[in-house]
Design an enzyme around this catalytic site. Structure first.
Site, short mmCIF file in Angstrom:
data_model
loop_
_atom_site.label_atom_id
_atom_site.label_comp_id
_atom_site.label_asym_id
_atom_site.label_seq_id
_atom_site.Cartn_x
_atom_site.Cartn_y
_atom_site.Cartn_z
CG ASP A 72 27.14 -9.94 11.40
OD1 ASP A 72 26.23 -9.23 12.27
OD2 ASP A 72 27.51 -9.04 10.41
CG ASN A 140 34.18 -4.00 3.02
OD1 ASN A 140 33.04 -3.86 3.25
ND2 ASN A 140 35.16 -4.85 3.59
#
Ligand code: PGA
Length: 260
Positions: A72, A140
């Site tokens: 990423d 998360n």
């Protein structure tokens, strides 16, 4: 009862053994295939793994043909200091001697980003896909920048970053503002990797690791999709594993607890 399949190999190790246990899997892949394609993340979690791999290289591990695909990047990173490419160069690629011709860089220029993401996937496919994908686990439940809500069939794309991710990333950059958008390999692409290795350390990740391995497989916790992967390893240190059920830790599921 653990709800993950037997092909998820859970290894619980002492924190001091975290890098070596993870590096051993990468080294194993490279011994089988010296020009393996490694999908590599940034962050605090993989640092001991990169240090372990560099130590193995000094002892003879051949990285001279290894290829690297980035996981990423920030949208708009370009050549700025706040760039995962630069982070990866500094922490692993340069010391390992892995030059740009062997690195598939995640695109970050906003102009024509969709076609650049498609080109990234096409090049990854031309390389034969990812042999081993290393991943950190977000607080998360994200993997890469696949934030909660990311579907199983997602591809390489631009995503808005959640506040929790931006706050967590601030630690890396000493005060620089973290961009609002990221570019990430999608879940569908990650699941094609021949070997997936999820790295999880620290007690603050214990609850999300429990949800990842024992909760429903759902886009609410994108890491839970890893349980659908082809060969999945979870390397957790003891503090990260404290909320896992005894069933998850059974030797039948390949859990290995290093005696203290
Ligand atoms: P961390 O980040 O390694 O800094 O905890 C992991 C992630 O968010 O993927």
């Amino acid at each position: 009862m653990a709800s993950f399949s037997a092909k998820v190999h859970l290894r619980v190790v002492e924190s001091s053994a975290f890098g070596a246990a993870s590096g051993a899997l990468v080294a194993d892949t490279l011994r089988q295939k010296p020009d393996a394609v490694l999908g590599l993340p940034t962050g605090n979690t993989p640092i001991p793994v990169y240090q372990d791999l560099l130590a193995r290289q000094r002892q003879g591990l051949d990285l001279s043909r290894a290829r690297v695909a980035m996981l990423d990047e920030y949208l708009g990173a370009g050549e700025r200091r706040i760039s995962f490419f630069r982070w990866l160069q500094e922490h692993f690629l340069e010391p390992a001697g892995i030059g740009p011709e062997r690195v598939l860089r995640m695109p970050s220029a906003p102009l024509a980003i969709e076609s650049a993401c498609a080109a990234f996937e096409a090049q990854l496919a031309a390389w034969g896909g990812c042999d081993l994908q290393l991943l950190g686990l977000g607080l998360n439940g994200h993997i890469g920048f696949n934030e909660p809500g990311s579907p199983q069939d997602s591809h390489t794309r631009v995503v808005p970053l959640s506040q929790i991710t931006r706050d967590a990333n601030e630690d890396y950059w000493q005060g620089e503002e973290v961009p609002e958008f990221g570019v990430t390999t999608g879940i569908a692409v990650l699941l094609q990797a021949r070997r997936l290795v999820l790295l999880v350390n620290g007690e603050r990740k214990a609850e999300i690791l429990r949800q990842t391995l024992e909760g429903p497989i759902s886009s609410a916790v994108p890491a839970s999709f890893l349980r659908l992967g082809r060969e999945v390893w979870v390397i957790a240190d003891r503090p990260a594993a404290v909320h896992l059920s005894p069933a998850s830790m059974q030797p039948a599921l390949d859990a290995t607890v290093t005696p203290s």
